[in-house]
Write a protein that holds these residues in place. Sequence first.
Motif, PDB file in Angstrom:
ATOM      1  N   UNK B 106       0.697  -0.767  -0.337  1.00 39.28           N
ATOM      2  CA  UNK B 106       0.198  -0.214   0.236  1.00 39.28           C
ATOM      3  C   UNK B 106       0.791   1.445  -0.068  1.00 39.28           C
ATOM      4  N   UNK B 107       0.668   2.161  -0.619  1.00 39.19           N
ATOM      5  CA  UNK B 107       1.278   3.189  -0.979  1.00 39.19           C
ATOM      6  C   UNK B 107       0.856   4.421   0.154  1.00 39.19           C
ATOM      7  N   UNK B 108      -0.614   4.074   0.077  1.00 46.53           N
ATOM      8  CA  UNK B 108      -1.620   5.094   1.151  1.00 46.53           C
ATOM      9  C   UNK B 108      -1.196   5.465   2.637  1.00 46.53           C
ATOM     10  N   UNK B 109      -0.721   6.788   2.681  1.00 47.61           N
ATOM     11  CA  UNK B 109      -0.348   7.010   4.629  1.00 47.61           C
ATOM     12  C   UNK B 109      -1.224   6.267   5.393  1.00 47.61           C
ATOM     13  N   UNK B 110      -1.040   6.184   5.894  1.00 49.31           N
ATOM     14  CA  UNK B 110      -1.286   5.053   7.522  1.00 49.31           C
ATOM     15  C   UNK B 110      -2.987   6.257   8.128  1.00 49.31           C
ATOM     16  N   UNK B 111      -2.559   7.453   7.788  1.00 50.98           N
ATOM     17  CA  UNK B 111      -3.199   8.361   8.071  1.00 50.98           C
ATOM     18  C   UNK B 111      -5.281   8.043   7.200  1.00 50.98           C
ATOM     19  N   UNK B 134       2.707  11.202   8.598  1.00 58.19           N
ATOM     20  CA  UNK B 134       2.366  10.689   6.771  1.00 58.19           C
ATOM     21  C   UNK B 134       3.270   9.274   6.963  1.00 58.19           C
ATOM     22  N   UNK B 135       3.297   8.406   7.745  1.00 57.13           N
ATOM     23  CA  UNK B 135       3.625   7.342   7.632  1.00 57.13           C
ATOM     24  C   UNK B 135       3.375   6.407   7.534  1.00 57.13           C
ATOM     25  N   UNK B 136       3.930   4.958   6.866  1.00 60.17           N
ATOM     26  CA  UNK B 136       2.496   4.185   6.305  1.00 60.17           C
ATOM     27  C   UNK B 136       2.063   2.855   7.433  1.00 60.17           C
ATOM     28  N   UNK B 137       2.025   3.197   9.243  1.00 61.19           N
ATOM     29  CA  UNK B 137       1.611   2.550   9.750  1.00 61.19           C
ATOM     30  C   UNK B 137       1.744   3.670  10.836  1.00 61.19           C
ATOM     31  N   UNK B 138       0.770   2.571  12.621  1.00 62.95           N
ATOM     32  CA  UNK B 138       1.419   3.649  13.504  1.00 62.95           C
ATOM     33  C   UNK B 138       3.030   3.380  13.641  1.00 62.95           C
ATOM     34  N   UNK B 139       3.023   4.205  14.305  1.00 64.00           N
ATOM     35  CA  UNK B 139       5.045   4.345  14.245  1.00 64.00           C
ATOM     36  C   UNK B 139       5.912   2.979  15.274  1.00 64.00           C
ATOM     37  N   UNK B 140       5.235   2.526  15.888  1.00 63.06           N
ATOM     38  CA  UNK B 140       6.159   1.831  16.406  1.00 63.06           C
ATOM     39  C   UNK B 140       6.250  -0.023  14.542  1.00 63.06           C
ATOM     40  N   UNK B 141       5.547   0.788  13.814  1.00 62.32           N
ATOM     41  CA  UNK B 141       6.113  -0.066  12.804  1.00 62.32           C
ATOM     42  C   UNK B 141       6.735   0.098  11.680  1.00 62.32           C
ATOM     43  N   UNK B 142       6.984   1.039  11.407  1.00 66.39           N
ATOM     44  CA  UNK B 142       7.916   1.678  10.741  1.00 66.39           C
ATOM     45  C   UNK B 142       9.802   2.103  11.960  1.00 66.39           C
ATOM     46  N   UNK B 143       8.751   2.012  13.496  1.00 64.70           N
ATOM     47  CA  UNK B 143      10.039   2.464  13.906  1.00 64.70           C
ATOM     48  C   UNK B 143      10.688   1.385  14.009  1.00 64.70           C
ATOM     49  N   UNK B 144      10.160   0.026  14.286  1.00 65.11           N
ATOM     50  CA  UNK B 144      11.089  -1.424  14.556  1.00 65.11           C
ATOM     51  C   UNK B 144      11.360  -1.388  13.577  1.00 65.11           C
ATOM     52  N   UNK B 145      10.983  -1.767  12.392  1.00 66.06           N
ATOM     53  CA  UNK B 145      11.728  -1.561  11.269  1.00 66.06           C
ATOM     54  C   UNK B 145      12.612  -0.750  10.562  1.00 66.06           C
ATOM     55  N   UNK B 146      12.819   0.218  11.144  1.00 59.83           N
ATOM     56  CA  UNK B 146      13.805   1.494  10.593  1.00 59.83           C
ATOM     57  C   UNK B 146      14.933   0.548  11.279  1.00 59.83           C
ATOM     58  N   UNK B 147      14.517   0.494  13.023  1.00 60.42           N
ATOM     59  CA  UNK B 147      15.537   0.507  14.301  1.00 60.42           C
ATOM     60  C   UNK B 147      16.209  -1.245  14.160  1.00 60.42           C
ATOM     61  N   UNK B 148      15.514  -1.840  13.441  1.00 63.13           N
ATOM     62  CA  UNK B 148      15.483  -3.113  13.584  1.00 63.13           C
ATOM     63  C   UNK B 148      16.664  -3.401  12.345  1.00 63.13           C
ATOM     64  N   UNK B 149      16.314  -2.759  11.180  1.00 60.55           N
ATOM     65  CA  UNK B 149      17.224  -3.229   9.757  1.00 60.55           C
ATOM     66  C   UNK B 149      17.830  -2.019   9.211  1.00 60.55           C
TER      67      UNK B 149
END
Lengths: 190, 190
Positions: B106-111, B134-149
């Motif tokens: 999905x290219x649509x923002x979470x909001x 402007x994130x793709x999901x609840x901030x914990x989700x892109x946060x986990x990806x950015x922080x984890x990978x």
Amino acid sequence: MEAYLAGPDVFLPDAREHARRKVEICARHGIVGRPPLNEDVDSLRAMPDEEAWRTIFRKDVALMEACGVVIANLTPFRGPSADAGTLVEVGWFLGRGRPVFGYSNSAEPFAERSRRQVRAVPDPMPGLSVEGFGLPDNLMVPGAVLDGGGHPMVLPPDGRDRPFDALDVFERCVEVAAWKLGLRPAPDRG
Amino acid sequence: MEAYLAGPDVFLPDAREHARRKVEICARHGIVGRPPLNEDVDSLRAMPDEEAWRTIFRKDVALMEACGVVIANLTPFRGPSADAGTLVEVGWFLGRGRPVFGYSNSAEPFAERSRRQVRAVPDPMPGLSVEGFGLPDNLMVPGAVLDGGGHPMVLPPDGRDRPFDALDVFERCVEVAAWKLGLRPAPDRG
């Protein structure tokens, strides 16, 4: 024992007062509740989006690091499942090997809610399956709670949905956590 | 390097063939993809519900234990957010300190998706906030990806939604994972 109070409660209009009540309930049962409120919200508002959300993420992870256990509000939020951020946090505690407790104010099985969601917003393609098992959410959610805390998700004991912000099922969950953590005897449910 | 292929892909009608294609894509980039399919589904069907779901849970956790990294399909599933089980798994890898990669079709923002969900199925009470950023999901989700990978969630590069079961964004995500894991040079997106 400090408990991370995960949940969509942070999205409530009275999030701060609601968190205060949760902390008070925890205290009655020997637990220090730590809600992931973003209390310096004014400084966050002044930041660009990218900096603001990354700051919140880092603060929430730091708070999880500081807590020995999670007590998660797994009441469905905008869809048949629990809040997305809460689910990442539940997984984090399970991955860390720290106890996981969780509750839901919904008494309806996940499969029912999934079917309702699909009627309201059809799936993007036909044939996607709906999980059964009579569980309150995707099996990874009650699985994480049962495996992580040694107790099933706490649900409304009378089988009736509670209002989204009700706290009686939360209090039962805190009682279970206090018992399983060895802080209090087993709850007496007469 | 074995990668746990988390995602709602297991709910697809052709889950097995779809998993085979994902494993093939991983192999092209030097990664051993491990889809959490429940291949002994016949023996599961013969079990009582309680035994069946706990068996699946244990198998999935054992597979996560065996994998050094997760590549998660975070395409929205029945609501504005990613699949619930996938989110628990993403949190698990973050909690374990193992790399997390993720993508969405999905290219649509979470909001935007959240507002659409609330129009289709009103919130249980008024005043619940919708997260921005402007994130793709609840901030914990892109946060986990950015922080984890160490890389943001991979999204459709042309800003257009993909079909639910499309695999081109997945392949980009596998390329990112192979690069970040030191298995391949940085993808050439010339």
